[in-house]
Design an enzyme around this catalytic site. Structure first.
Site, short mmCIF file in Angstrom:
data_model
loop_
_atom_site.label_atom_id
_atom_site.label_comp_id
_atom_site.label_asym_id
_atom_site.label_seq_id
_atom_site.Cartn_x
_atom_site.Cartn_y
_atom_site.Cartn_z
N HIS A 111 -7.34 9.51 -0.11
CA HIS A 111 -7.94 9.55 1.22
C HIS A 111 -7.14 10.30 2.27
O HIS A 111 -7.66 10.58 3.35
CB HIS A 111 -8.27 8.13 1.72
CG HIS A 111 -7.07 7.26 1.95
ND1 HIS A 111 -6.22 7.42 3.01
CD2 HIS A 111 -6.58 6.19 1.25
CE1 HIS A 111 -5.27 6.50 2.97
NE2 HIS A 111 -5.47 5.75 1.92
N HIS B 56 0.85 -1.19 0.00
CA HIS B 56 0.00 0.00 0.00
C HIS B 56 0.89 1.25 0.00
O HIS B 56 1.74 1.41 0.88
CB HIS B 56 -0.90 0.00 1.22
CG HIS B 56 -1.77 1.20 1.32
ND1 HIS B 56 -2.68 1.53 0.35
CD2 HIS B 56 -1.86 2.18 2.25
CE1 HIS B 56 -3.31 2.65 0.69
NE2 HIS B 56 -2.82 3.06 1.84
N ASP C 258 0.52 5.29 -0.03
CA ASP C 258 -0.33 6.48 0.01
C ASP C 258 0.13 7.45 -1.08
O ASP C 258 1.31 7.81 -1.14
CB ASP C 258 -0.25 7.14 1.38
CG ASP C 258 -1.02 6.35 2.44
OD1 ASP C 258 -2.04 5.74 2.09
OD2 ASP C 258 -0.60 6.36 3.60
N ASP D 79 -7.27 0.99 2.87
CA ASP D 79 -7.15 2.06 3.86
C ASP D 79 -8.06 3.21 3.46
O ASP D 79 -7.79 3.94 2.50
CB ASP D 79 -5.69 2.55 3.91
CG ASP D 79 -5.45 3.52 5.05
OD1 ASP D 79 -6.31 3.63 5.93
OD2 ASP D 79 -4.38 4.16 5.07
#
Length: 1043
Positions: free
Chosen positions: A603, A260, A262, A398
């Site tokens: 997000h 993952h 971001d 997430d």
């Protein structure tokens, strides 16, 4: 002669094995100390520092200076490039040789002009394999480059991970040498660590636990670290243990490589590009060495960045995608913040004035939901174009919550499977499922899986494997689970050690089965045995991170404005395309602007939970969209309205799907403005009325403004009557026709309140329930209320309010002729730390449920705290309105750019501003402007109420959300219309068209025609049928334009 069997003490035996593999204790004589053999320093080391993120070809041309181990470099966000010249000793022929590299920061190894592996201490990647086995003819000398970013996997926080970055942080190189790597020692270490994990994990009451411990102990007995010839005997003991298989009923764990990343968070967007390269090239190296290894990768935006910056790496990603090892997932442009709406429209946007080449746009807002559709539209089309197929799973590990409309949006984009896990962070209630069906607002259902290990960054330990089984809340219903392994959030990804662990655990008695698997294989297994799965209906509410509905108000305001601009550009461009043979639809420009907006909807960006550098970049993106969007809007408006100027050279354009009569401020020469009451049809335009016609257009009572001797002010337009006390608080709001009072007896509305706002840890993210115990009303000074506009078309009053010694507020309360709501135009100068500002309206209404608008509809939430599920929702998100209604009467609170809200008892509360200090110490500091409105009404919930109109809908329950050119067929002159049912009812309605339509076909959200979806056009009308909250998309093929 073999040693006689001896009694063994559990703890001493366990610790004996632990010390044998320890990197800290007894490394002079234990096995860990033999992982590397002979070593030598690199031949020549040199470096240079730069504040830029340079391409490789440019970097290697720079002036490198001599460097050595122990050197410091920095500061934060700079880059240090190292040139590493190596000479491998002749004596190492036949051995595996590594470059051992340990430094702060994130490194990327370049070899022969291409990136080959990431290096990070935090991600357990501190060596690069130069050769698996040095051959007689292999070159002994080579030159590598190591590009080291001056930031860690999780940024560079000063003192803690989420603190604002330390701009002066320095980094150090602590190791750079060549060494012989002993693969057999590594495999023994993996086995011993797994046996220790089994012994600890199964515990003293389990027979298999003792078998694992005794096997490990015997391996220590037979293994002499100084005599490699003893290693095969120890290895055989381990193989015998791991070769003892479990039964057929064992739970199956599907292990998928994952990383993952971001898209921006504690580091800027541009650093994410390099994080992708470092992480994915490492994953590719693992794929080459492990043909069974499968790696899932989401976010089309990140792939597009890599395609542009690292074309060689991108080609290899495509190659491994063809092999089935690199698996694109998710289907979206970025992993958006889906928990709350990205465009939250106000009740009635201001109309737009258009002259031939002059455009004046006031704040315009439209229903939201479209941004989510565009995430999938852009993402799925990218995956199809670049990798040959669309994604079958929505992938959102997430995020900060899940809208009840997501299942319908997924369905419309060809997706029936959803993987996430964030609800495991719930602060109050444990979510009851890991595998279940999720039913959305309209009844659409998708299969959902939350990995029971409650993480998307597993490392392949026995503890994690056992937790995955023990923690599974659907035992007896689902016998398969996902296991996502690899360092994440800041990238890093899987390691060879993780893979070696998982492969060793493939089928071992006492443990679940572990197979390296793909998301498709996991969901296929879940679907094949899904009869017993439960169904969850409605939103999936995350009981945490509810401060993100309010943090960084300027980002949220920019997001909403830009969605409105793009909507209007698409609408006016579509209408211009239909009416003009010469007009060219700006498809490429719109795609660029939409992708910028979608990027900001990641997000940790639109939620405001990012560092200052990211927030500033996001605001620049919004400014680009505003600037270029307004240019496109001017061009489309000029083409659409060519030759049709009004008396003053102005036309009024209504971009909303219903007829509107409103007071507008019209521009006059010299920059002045005059008020006028104008009526414009839905999605159409009308000329500005001449000044002489203004009074005849007043069927309603004009606005009366009266200031009493005590300083209070009354505004009355014959529809509602508003009374303000001398400090600007609302003492009465009456629906005139019925005489019904909306404000609770003995209470005041428009009451600003200040709360202490100190969460447990996640500063920008969380507001805690205990903040409600610190409520302090902000009291004004009597005599500050003054009349602004004195009545007629508009009446207003304004006041000043000192919030604290550091912060102040000014507000104009406005009531227009014929308007059913009163508006509160607010300006705040905000300079606080850990404070939370809200405004409250106590209603003379009693109801156990309040209604909140969400994407393409609305839902109810309780106004009481009966259960823990109820009080965990003390702060919730909403779209453009929330409403509290009893039979026959209600009160709606509307807003133009706010998200956080709550209704407790009969008090409607709108969250306005927060003041967190991490990860951005400047968040929300400064000047803010926003508007909210209050509307009493008879109906259960608020509904929108010779000129030219492009479209109109016969039912007020159906809203036309979007008009745009179809993505796939610009040559055919096709438009896409998106409509939705907003009241929660079954509706048959007619869509009236004024455009030259040749053919009308139902399509999905990806604009793929439904083979059975051809609609009959009757007298320029289409009959449409809706179920509650259903979203419909239409493909309209236009007739060729007249030349």
């Amino acid at each position: 002669m073999a040693a006689a069997p001896a009694l063994k003490h559990w703890r001493t035996t366990l610790e004996r094995v632990e010390k044998f593999v320890s990197p800290l204790y007894f490394t002079d004589c234990n096995l860990r100390g033999r992982l590397f053999g002979a070593s030598c320093p690199v031949a020549v080391l040199s470096s240079f520092l730069t504040p830029e993120r340079l391409p490789y070809q440019e970097a290697v041309q720079r002036d490198f200076r001599p460097a050595q181990v122990g050197d410091s470099f920095g500061p934060t966000w700079w880059t240090c490039w190292f040139r590493v010249e190596l000479t491998i000793p002749e004596a190492w022929v036949g051995q595996e040789v590594h470059l051992c590299w340990e430094s702060d920061g994130e490194g990327l190894v370049w070899r022969d002009g291409e990136p080959v592996q990431g290096l990070t201490k935090e991600g357990e990647k501190t060596s690069y394999v130069l050769t698996d086995r040095l051959g007689e003819r292999d070159p002994r000398s080579l030159t590598l480059y190591v590009e080291v970013a001056c930031n860690g996997l999780l940024g560079a926080g000063k003192g803690s991970m989420i603190a604002a970055p330390d701009p002066e942080k320095m980094f150090q190189l602590s190791r750079a040498e060549l060494a012989v790597f002993h693969r057999d020692v590594h495999m023994l270490l993996v086995d011993l660590e797994l046996l220790l994990g089994i012994a600890k994990g199964l515990g003293k009451d389990n027979q298999r636990s003792f078998q694992a411990l005794y096997t490990a102990n015997q391996m220590v007995n037979v293994c002499d670290p100084d005599q490699p010839e003893t290693f095969p005997v120890a290895q055989a003991l381990a193989s015998r243990f791991f070769g003892q298989h479990g039964g057929e009923s064992q739970h199956t764990i599907h292990a998928t490589g994952h990383c993952h990343i971001d898209t921006a968070w504690l580091w800027p967007f541009k650093e994410t590009v390099r994080k992708c390269a470092r992480s994915w090239v490492t994953a590719l190296q693992l794929m080459e060495r492990n043909p069974e290894f499968i790696f899932a990768c989401s976010q089309a935006q990140q792939l597009e960045w890599v395609k542009s910056r690292y074309p060689g790496l991108y080609s290899r990603l495509q190659e491994f995608a063809c092999r089935g090892q690199f698996v694109p997932v998710g289907g979206t442009w970025v992993e958006m913040g889906s928990g709350w709406p990205e465009r939250l429209p106000a009740p009635r946007p201001a109309l737009t004035c258009v002259a031939s080449h002059f455009l004046h746009c006031q704040d315009g807002n439209l229903p939201s939901g479209e941004a989510m559709v565009r995430q999938f539209l852009q993402g799925q089309n990218f995956f199809l174009q670049e990798f040959g197929k669309m994604c079958s799973e929505f992938w959102l590990p997430d995020t900060f919550g899940y809208s009840a409309q997501l299942p319908q949006i997924m369905h419309g984009c060809g997706i029936r499977r959803f993987l996430s896990q964030k609800l495991s962070w719930n602060l109050v209630n444990s979510f009851p499922h890991h595998t279940f069906f999720w039913e959305g607002l309209d009844g659409s259902r998708v299969l959902v899986h939350f990995p029971p290990g409650d993480s998307y960054g597993m490392q392949g330990s026995v503890e994690e494997v056992l937790k995955t089984v023990a923690n599974n809340r659907d035992k007896g219903r689902a016998n398969h689970s996902a296991f996502l392994f690899g360092f994440g959030d800041g990238g890093g990804g899987p390691t060879q050690t993780m893979l070696d662990r998982l492969k060793r655990l493939s089928n071992t008695d006492g443990l679940p089965r572990v197979q390296l698997s793909s998301p498709r294989q996991l969901f296929s297994a879940l679907e094949s045995d899904s009869e017993q799965l439960c169904t969850w209906v409605g939103e999936l509410f995350l009981e945490l991170h509810n401060g993100t509905y309010t943090t960084h108000a300027q980002i949220k305001k920019g997001n909403r404005e830009c969605e409105r601009i793009l909507h209007d550009v698409e609408l006016l461009s579509s209408l211009a395309l239909a009416r003009s043979a010469q007009f060219l639809y700006p498809a490429a420009q719109l795609q660029h602007l939409w992708r910028l907006l979608l990027l900001n909807q990641f997000h940790d960006v639109v939620t405001g939970s990012c560092i200052q550098m990211v927030a500033e970049e996001a605001m620049c993106h919004y400014e680009d969209i505003r600037s270029h969007g307004n240019t496109l809007l001017s061009a489309a408006a000029a083409a659409l309205c060519a030759g049709e100027p009004g008396p003053e050279g102005l036309l009024i354009v209504n971009t909303l799907p219903w007829k509107r009569t409103e007071v507008m401020a019209l521009p006059k020469p010299g920059g002045a403005h005059s008020l006028a009451l104008v009526t414009v049809p839905s999605m159409g335009y009308a000329p500005v009325p001449p000044p002489t016609s203004l009074q005849p257009l007043l069927p309603q009572q004009p606005v009366f403004v009266v200031q009493e001797t005590d300083g209070s002010v009354t505004l009355d337009n014959g529809i509602i009557r508003v009374k303000l006390d001398p400090t600007g608080r609302l003492t009465s709001l009456v629906l005139v026709a019925s005489g019904r009072e909306a404000i609770a007896e003995g209470a005041v509305g428009n009451q600003f309140v200040l709360f202490d706002d100190v969460p447990l840890y996640w500063d920008a993210w969380d507001v805690m329930d205990y903040h409600l115990e610190t409520r302090k009303p902000v009291l004004g000074q009597a005599g500050t209320l003054a009349v602004g506009t004195e009545g007629g078309l508009r009446g207003s009053a304004w006041f000043l309010l000192q919030i604290s010694p550091n912060s102040r507020l000014s507000q104009e309360v406005v009531l227009d002729v014929g308007c059913p709501y009163v508006r509160f135009h607010t300006e705040v100068h905000w300079h606080e730390a850990h404070k939370f500002l809200k405004v409250e309206f106590p209603a003379r209404v009693r109801s156990s449920q309040a209604t909140y608008e969400i994407q393409f509809g609305h839902l109810q939430r309780p106004t009481h705290y009966n259960t823990s599920w109820d009080w965990a929702r003390f702060e919730v998100w909403a779209h453009r309105w929330m409403d509290l209604s009893e039979h026959g009467f209600g009160l709606a609170l509307l807003n133009d750019c706010k998200y956080g809200a709550s209704v407790r008892g009969s008090i409607l509360s709108l969250s306005l501003l927060r003041a967190p200090k991490a990860p951005d110490a400047t968040a929300d500091t400064g000047r803010h402007e926003f508007t909210y409105a209050l509307m009493p009404h008879k109906a259960p919930s608020p509904a929108p109420a010779t000129s030219w109109s492009a479209f109109s809908v016969s039912s007020p329950a159906v809203l036309l959300e979007t008009v745009k050119q179809a993505e796939s067929s610009p040559q055919r002159r096709s438009l896409v219309l998106r409509l939705y049912e907003a009241h929660g009812s079954h509706v048959d309605c007619w869509l009236h068209l004024s455009l030259p339509v040749q053919e009308a076909i139902l399509c999905d959200l990806l604009e793929r025609p439904d083979p059975a979806g051809h609609l009959t056009l009757r007298d320029s009308r289409l009959k449409l049928t809706f179920s509650p909250f259903q979203v419909l998309s239409l493909l309209l093929v236009l007739q060729p334009p007249p030349h």
